[in-house]
Design a protein around this motif. Structure first.
Motif, PDB file in Angstrom:
ATOM      1  N   GLU A 158       0.834  -1.207   0.000  1.00 29.57           N
ATOM      2  CA  GLU A 158       0.000   0.000   0.000  1.00 29.57           C
ATOM      3  C   GLU A 158       0.869   1.258   0.000  1.00 29.57           C
ATOM      4  O   GLU A 158       0.537   2.261  -0.642  1.00 29.57           O
ATOM      5  CB  GLU A 158      -0.915  -0.009   1.222  1.00 29.57           C
ATOM      6  CG  GLU A 158      -2.015   1.022   1.191  1.00 29.57           C
ATOM      7  CD  GLU A 158      -3.038   0.741   0.098  1.00 29.57           C
ATOM      8  OE1 GLU A 158      -3.457   1.711  -0.556  1.00 29.57           O
ATOM      9  OE2 GLU A 158      -3.409  -0.428  -0.107  1.00 29.57           O
ATOM     10  N   ARG A 159       2.001   1.193   0.698  1.00 25.74           N
ATOM     11  CA  ARG A 159       2.893   2.365   0.766  1.00 25.74           C
ATOM     12  C   ARG A 159       3.642   2.595  -0.542  1.00 25.74           C
ATOM     13  O   ARG A 159       3.745   3.719  -1.029  1.00 25.74           O
ATOM     14  CB  ARG A 159       3.918   2.168   1.891  1.00 25.74           C
ATOM     15  CG  ARG A 159       3.350   2.036   3.291  1.00 25.74           C
ATOM     16  CD  ARG A 159       2.893   3.353   3.853  1.00 25.74           C
ATOM     17  NE  ARG A 159       2.684   3.280   5.304  1.00 25.74           N
ATOM     18  CZ  ARG A 159       2.102   4.212   6.014  1.00 25.74           C
ATOM     19  NH1 ARG A 159       1.637   5.296   5.419  1.00 25.74           N
ATOM     20  NH2 ARG A 159       1.950   4.091   7.318  1.00 25.74           N
ATOM     21  N   SER A 166      -5.856   6.346  -5.583  1.00 23.98           N
ATOM     22  CA  SER A 166      -6.155   5.834  -6.917  1.00 23.98           C
ATOM     23  C   SER A 166      -7.488   5.084  -6.886  1.00 23.98           C
ATOM     24  O   SER A 166      -7.632   4.068  -6.211  1.00 23.98           O
ATOM     25  CB  SER A 166      -5.046   4.882  -7.394  1.00 23.98           C
ATOM     26  OG  SER A 166      -5.395   4.260  -8.605  1.00 23.98           O
ATOM     27  N   THR A 167      -8.472   5.599  -7.611  1.00 20.74           N
ATOM     28  CA  THR A 167      -9.781   4.940  -7.637  1.00 20.74           C
ATOM     29  C   THR A 167      -9.726   3.597  -8.369  1.00 20.74           C
ATOM     30  O   THR A 167     -10.590   2.744  -8.162  1.00 20.74           O
ATOM     31  CB  THR A 167     -10.805   5.850  -8.326  1.00 20.74           C
ATOM     32  OG1 THR A 167     -10.324   6.196  -9.650  1.00 20.74           O
ATOM     33  CG2 THR A 167     -11.010   7.134  -7.529  1.00 20.74           C
ATOM     34  N   SER A 168      -8.722   3.405  -9.196  1.00 19.90           N
ATOM     35  CA  SER A 168      -8.606   2.153  -9.951  1.00 19.90           C
ATOM     36  C   SER A 168      -8.297   0.962  -9.053  1.00 19.90           C
ATOM     37  O   SER A 168      -8.562  -0.185  -9.419  1.00 19.90           O
ATOM     38  CB  SER A 168      -7.507   2.283 -11.017  1.00 19.90           C
ATOM     39  OG  SER A 168      -7.769   3.367 -11.877  1.00 19.90           O
ATOM     40  N   TYR A 169      -7.711   1.232  -7.893  1.00 17.90           N
ATOM     41  CA  TYR A 169      -7.286   0.140  -7.021  1.00 17.90           C
ATOM     42  C   TYR A 169      -8.169  -0.014  -5.780  1.00 17.90           C
ATOM     43  O   TYR A 169      -7.857  -0.792  -4.890  1.00 17.90           O
ATOM     44  CB  TYR A 169      -5.838   0.372  -6.570  1.00 17.90           C
ATOM     45  CG  TYR A 169      -4.822   0.256  -7.677  1.00 17.90           C
ATOM     46  CD1 TYR A 169      -4.280  -0.974  -8.020  1.00 17.90           C
ATOM     47  CD2 TYR A 169      -4.407   1.380  -8.385  1.00 17.90           C
ATOM     48  CE1 TYR A 169      -3.349  -1.095  -9.035  1.00 17.90           C
ATOM     49  CE2 TYR A 169      -3.471   1.275  -9.414  1.00 17.90           C
ATOM     50  CZ  TYR A 169      -2.946   0.038  -9.727  1.00 17.90           C
ATOM     51  OH  TYR A 169      -2.029  -0.074 -10.730  1.00 17.90           O
ATOM     52  N   ILE A 170      -9.276   0.743  -5.720  1.00 19.59           N
ATOM     53  CA  ILE A 170     -10.121   0.669  -4.531  1.00 19.59           C
ATOM     54  C   ILE A 170     -10.654  -0.741  -4.314  1.00 19.59           C
ATOM     55  O   ILE A 170     -10.600  -1.290  -3.212  1.00 19.59           O
ATOM     56  CB  ILE A 170     -11.280   1.680  -4.630  1.00 19.59           C
ATOM     57  CG1 ILE A 170     -10.755   3.110  -4.458  1.00 19.59           C
ATOM     58  CG2 ILE A 170     -12.340   1.384  -3.577  1.00 19.59           C
ATOM     59  CD1 ILE A 170     -11.839   4.162  -4.556  1.00 19.59           C
ATOM     60  N   TRP A 171     -11.155  -1.346  -5.392  1.00 20.88           N
ATOM     61  CA  TRP A 171     -11.748  -2.684  -5.260  1.00 20.88           C
ATOM     62  C   TRP A 171     -10.708  -3.702  -4.795  1.00 20.88           C
ATOM     63  O   TRP A 171     -10.999  -4.568  -3.965  1.00 20.88           O
ATOM     64  CB  TRP A 171     -12.355  -3.110  -6.591  1.00 20.88           C
ATOM     65  CG  TRP A 171     -11.336  -3.282  -7.685  1.00 20.88           C
ATOM     66  CD1 TRP A 171     -10.889  -2.343  -8.566  1.00 20.88           C
ATOM     67  CD2 TRP A 171     -10.627  -4.487  -7.996  1.00 20.88           C
ATOM     68  NE1 TRP A 171      -9.935  -2.869  -9.402  1.00 20.88           N
ATOM     69  CE2 TRP A 171      -9.762  -4.183  -9.080  1.00 20.88           C
ATOM     70  CE3 TRP A 171     -10.624  -5.774  -7.467  1.00 20.88           C
ATOM     71  CZ2 TRP A 171      -8.910  -5.137  -9.645  1.00 20.88           C
ATOM     72  CZ3 TRP A 171      -9.782  -6.734  -8.025  1.00 20.88           C
ATOM     73  CH2 TRP A 171      -8.941  -6.405  -9.106  1.00 20.88           C
ATOM     74  N   ALA A 172      -9.477  -3.581  -5.336  1.00 23.55           N
ATOM     75  CA  ALA A 172      -8.426  -4.540  -4.968  1.00 23.55           C
ATOM     76  C   ALA A 172      -8.014  -4.345  -3.515  1.00 23.55           C
ATOM     77  O   ALA A 172      -7.840  -5.319  -2.766  1.00 23.55           O
ATOM     78  CB  ALA A 172      -7.222  -4.373  -5.900  1.00 23.55           C
ATOM     79  N   THR A 173      -7.883  -3.079  -3.107  1.00 22.64           N
ATOM     80  CA  THR A 173      -7.486  -2.794  -1.739  1.00 22.64           C
ATOM     81  C   THR A 173      -8.514  -3.308  -0.740  1.00 22.64           C
ATOM     82  O   THR A 173      -8.178  -3.973   0.251  1.00 22.64           O
ATOM     83  CB  THR A 173      -7.290  -1.274  -1.548  1.00 22.64           C
ATOM     84  OG1 THR A 173      -6.287  -0.815  -2.460  1.00 22.64           O
ATOM     85  CG2 THR A 173      -6.860  -0.969  -0.127  1.00 22.64           C
TER      86      THR A 173
END
Length: 423
Positions: A158-159, A166-173
């Motif tokens: 994450e760091r 980044s909204t593109s990685y919200i689902w993955a996070t």
């Protein structure tokens, strides 16, 4: 009877820390008429009245001489194939990527940055990915060839790897976080059910490693705070509630384990030089909990109001900071006790139990940095810098001895690892 005689293995520097801690109970039980089986030698059956156990008798056991086990070539083969050495690759190896991941987080969080520091952190994070992969593959190969820590990785990713906000990685996070919550919660329940349903363990068998199973679920709060710090587009409340719940569960279990640890120290005295590095395990729970409380309180929305309640976020953050200082003091107490006892009698033979010198102390240092940032106190921040240097130097020293131990056969060898009694 002198309380120091209650557990000879605990204070005997020749007692191997590589063996399961339950072996120490065997030294307390002597019988002239019954020959114990292998399981009986390691454990006390359920229902045994520990108050009626026979007194300890002094005896010599050549199996419990570490130096002889290390140097006696007659008891071990001169050479082992890679496949045979992987047969002795234990779960304790995951403390290595836990430590290297903690170092990358520590570098990222430094209060005084210089050009290239984050690049160094990125390099260490990348190396940690390689180390974690190698450890996972080695463990997989062990079970393939012989039939019969992810927390720092998530926070470092994450760091260093995921773009901020980044909204593109919200689902993955979010997916990774919730999978981590479920898996660690199930594991902490399953592990302790297994321990509770299995053989009984007397107080004299208590080792600091008993706290280790709570670390994954306890660190959920830290993971949650890092995710919300880097991704502001995520709905914070579900993650904050889950992080605080799991953090509280892990810390509460650790507190119960502290009672056993203090009891053993009072009854049997300080551990031998080969066991003392494990005392640093006790530094981790209050330190990581302090870090999580500050981080989660800072991620609370400013307009936290609903039909059922209204919260003054500034008050919550102040209370979280005061509680964090309270917990930091407990962590500092354990840090000094462990540090002084190790300094008075440092271990002479490497084993994977050296890694608690690193990863619990990264949590203590990160908590110190967070408290210093909250108060904007230069003295606390410079103290955290000194701690960071000590932890990084310790990491390098332990890593050197780890590599050396693999090369010379001090670990991943017959009778020299945590699984000694399984072979």
């Amino acid at each position: 009877m002198d309380r120091r005689d209650l557990d000879a293995l605990w204070v005997d520097s020749n007692a191997p820390t590589r063996r399961n801690s339950t072996d120490s109970l065997h030294a307390m039980i002597t019988s002239s008429s019954v020959t114990a089986t292998h399981d009986d030698r390691n454990h006390v059956p359920k229902g045994t009245d520990l108050t009626t156990m026979p007194p300890i008798m002094e005896r010599v056991n050549p199996k419990l001489d570490v130096e002889k086990n290390l140097d006696d070539s007659q008891n071990a083969p001169a050479r082992l194939s890679l496949r045979e050495r992987l047969h002795h690759f234990t779960w304790a190896w995951f403390t290595l990527p836990m430590s290297s991941g903690g170092i990358s987080l520590l570098i990222y969080a430094q209060p005084y940055q210089f050009t290239g520091l984050k690049t160094i952190g990125t390099v260490i994070y990348s190396i940690n990915l390689v180390i974690f992969t190698i450890v996972c593959l080695a463990m997989l190969c062990r079970f393939i060839f012989n039939h019969g820590d992810v927390t720092s990785l998530i926070t470092s990713t994450e760091r260093f790897a995921i773009p901020k906000n980044s909204t593109s990685y919200i689902w993955a996070t979010e997916a990774i976080f919730w999978v981590y919550v479920v898996v660690t919660f199930v594991l902490v329940i399953a592990q302790y059910i297994y321990l509770f349903a299995g053989p009984s363990y007397a107080l004299q068998t208590m080792m600091p490693g008993w706290i280790l199973p709570v670390f994954p679920v306890m660190l959920t709060g830290t993971v949650a705070s890092v995710i919300l710090e880097m991704q502001h587009n995520i709905n914070p409340l579900p993650i904050i509630v889950a992080g605080l719940t799991c953090q509280g569960l892990g810390f509460s279990i650790a507190i119960m384990m502290y009672a056993h640890m203090i009891g053993r120290l009072m009854q049997s005295g300080l551990p031998s030089r080969e066991h003392r590095t494990g005392l640093f395990m006790c530094v981790g729970p209050p330190a990581f909990t302090a870090l999580a409380l500050i981080g989660l309180a800072d991620r609370l929305p400013e307009d936290l109001v609903s039909d059922q309640f209204a919260i003054d976020v500034k008050t919550v953050r102040a209370v979280a900071l005061f509680c964090a200082i309270f917990l930091w003091a407990l962590s500092f107490w354990w840090f000094l006790i462990a540090g002084i006892t190790v300094a008075l009698s440092p271990p002479k033979h490497f084993h994977l139990g050296w890694w608690p010198l690193v990863f619990p102390n990264t949590g203590f240092t990160l908590a110190t940095i967070s408290i210093g940032n909250q108060f904007q106190c230069a003295g606390i921040l410079w103290f955290s810098v000194v701690l960071s240097i000590l932890v990084i130097v310790t990491f390098c020293v332990v890593l050197y001895f780890n590599i050396r131990a693999v090369i010379v056969g001090d670990i991943m060898w017959v009778g020299k690892d945590e699984d000694a009694d399984d072979h």
